[in-house]
Write a protein that holds these residues in place. Sequence first.
Motif, mmCIF file in Angstrom:
data_model
loop_
_atom_site.group_PDB
_atom_site.id
_atom_site.type_symbol
_atom_site.label_atom_id
_atom_site.label_comp_id
_atom_site.label_asym_id
_atom_site.label_seq_id
_atom_site.Cartn_x
_atom_site.Cartn_y
_atom_site.Cartn_z
ATOM 1 N N CYS A 137 -5.843 -0.769 -2.099
ATOM 2 C CA CYS A 137 -6.636 0.349 -2.596
ATOM 3 C C CYS A 137 -6.550 0.364 -4.117
ATOM 4 O O CYS A 137 -5.461 0.533 -4.664
ATOM 5 C CB CYS A 137 -6.113 1.668 -2.023
ATOM 6 S SG CYS A 137 -6.884 3.076 -2.825
ATOM 7 N N GLU A 139 -7.310 2.529 -6.129
ATOM 8 C CA GLU A 139 -6.930 3.837 -6.648
ATOM 9 C C GLU A 139 -5.410 4.065 -6.495
ATOM 10 O O GLU A 139 -4.733 4.488 -7.440
ATOM 11 C CB GLU A 139 -7.704 4.919 -5.863
ATOM 12 C CG GLU A 139 -7.674 6.302 -6.443
ATOM 13 C CD GLU A 139 -8.144 6.356 -7.902
ATOM 14 O OE1 GLU A 139 -9.119 5.636 -8.237
ATOM 15 O OE2 GLU A 139 -7.533 7.120 -8.662
ATOM 16 N N CYS A 140 -4.884 3.736 -5.317
ATOM 17 C CA CYS A 140 -3.459 3.985 -5.041
ATOM 18 C C CYS A 140 -2.563 2.860 -5.578
ATOM 19 O O CYS A 140 -1.376 3.058 -5.777
ATOM 20 C CB CYS A 140 -3.213 4.137 -3.560
ATOM 21 S SG CYS A 140 -4.173 5.445 -2.781
ATOM 22 N N PHE A 149 0.847 -1.204 0.000
ATOM 23 C CA PHE A 149 0.000 0.000 0.000
ATOM 24 C C PHE A 149 0.880 1.251 0.000
ATOM 25 O O PHE A 149 0.719 2.145 -0.839
ATOM 26 C CB PHE A 149 -0.934 -0.015 1.217
ATOM 27 C CG PHE A 149 -1.665 1.283 1.427
ATOM 28 C CD1 PHE A 149 -2.640 1.700 0.528
ATOM 29 C CD2 PHE A 149 -1.371 2.094 2.517
ATOM 30 C CE1 PHE A 149 -3.304 2.907 0.712
ATOM 31 C CE2 PHE A 149 -2.032 3.298 2.702
ATOM 32 C CZ PHE A 149 -2.998 3.709 1.805
ATOM 33 N N ASN A 164 -5.802 7.536 2.303
ATOM 34 C CA ASN A 164 -5.334 8.612 1.411
ATOM 35 C C ASN A 164 -6.428 9.126 0.491
ATOM 36 O O ASN A 164 -6.639 10.327 0.364
ATOM 37 C CB ASN A 164 -4.179 8.126 0.512
ATOM 38 C CG ASN A 164 -2.944 7.824 1.323
ATOM 39 O OD1 ASN A 164 -2.820 8.275 2.462
ATOM 40 N ND2 ASN A 164 -2.054 7.040 0.762
ATOM 41 N N SER A 165 -7.123 8.193 -0.193
ATOM 42 C CA SER A 165 -8.032 8.622 -1.260
ATOM 43 C C SER A 165 -9.498 8.406 -0.880
ATOM 44 O O SER A 165 -10.381 8.732 -1.661
ATOM 45 C CB SER A 165 -7.720 7.834 -2.531
ATOM 46 O OG SER A 165 -7.989 6.457 -2.310
ATOM 47 N N CYS A 207 -9.575 3.637 2.097
ATOM 48 C CA CYS A 207 -8.184 4.069 1.972
ATOM 49 C C CYS A 207 -7.973 5.363 2.755
ATOM 50 O O CYS A 207 -8.726 6.319 2.562
ATOM 51 C CB CYS A 207 -7.851 4.291 0.505
ATOM 52 S SG CYS A 207 -6.271 5.112 0.267
ATOM 53 N N THR A 265 -11.087 5.867 -1.006
ATOM 54 C CA THR A 265 -11.656 4.835 -1.877
ATOM 55 C C THR A 265 -11.938 3.596 -1.032
ATOM 56 O O THR A 265 -11.182 3.292 -0.107
ATOM 57 C CB THR A 265 -10.621 4.445 -2.972
ATOM 58 O OG1 THR A 265 -10.131 5.646 -3.558
ATOM 59 C CG2 THR A 265 -11.221 3.546 -4.022
#
Length: 264
Positions: free
Chosen positions: A255, A257-258, A178, A237-238, A235, A240
């Motif tokens: 994730c 997205e990441c 991740f 961060n995002s 997530c 998601t």
Amino acid sequence: MPELPEVEAFGKYLDKTSLDKNIENVEVKSPELIQNVDADDLKEKLEGHKFKYTKRHGKYTFTSLDNDFWLILHYGMTGRLKYFKNPDEKPSYDRVLITFEDGSHLAFDDPRKFGKINLTSSIEDFIKEKRLGPDALEIDLDTFNKIFEKKKGAIKTVLMDQHILAGIGNIYSDEILFQACIHPKAPANKLDNAQIERIFKVMKTILKTSVDKRMIDEELPDSFIIPHRRKNGKCPNSNTKLKTIKVSSRTAYYCPECQKEVLK
Ligand SMILES: [Zn+2]
């Protein structure tokens, strides 16, 4: 399931509580956990002796005794150590119970009984016999690079293989990938040097941070994926929704997205 950071913390816990005390009695309640000696032999090598200090390699702790033997503990899925003085504090699943001369106890507590106990006179021989790879906190970048450029498997599988790299399991391999923004199924030998170096760097930082947190029994940072590794987890961060995927029959969280899919 205890991985490198938890196992490191168990070793430090043993050193903080149980060194230099005369071992008066060893009660083996679940002899099936003992691997390379029998229960009587384990008792004989421990009783009348003292623990000196603990080392760790991968998911094993090695505690030296004053008779040149090492007690080796592997914590399986649910193993842990519990030191106590008051009998009321005795854990429910004490598979091995060590009693010291001063009346205190150290229990190897393991509800699910996947833990393992060994005895050795040589850590090197034991590591060789178990074919353990280099320890994840000890390994240098050159060695790390060489290992990964040859492996065709999914990066997550390679990170979890104790014969390749010792100490990482299902949980921390998710965290490493991740933070390195790499899909768990990316083939290890298809990653470029920059990606391998990124994995190496985040692995070291994650392990060090996690060891520090585990030592003081603190939660991991919220920026980690580990606290979000659950159904409907998001997530950090995002935001998601995290996805799961089977890698070598283990459930990986990632994730989408990441950690974009890496195509062959
Ligand atoms: Zn994300």
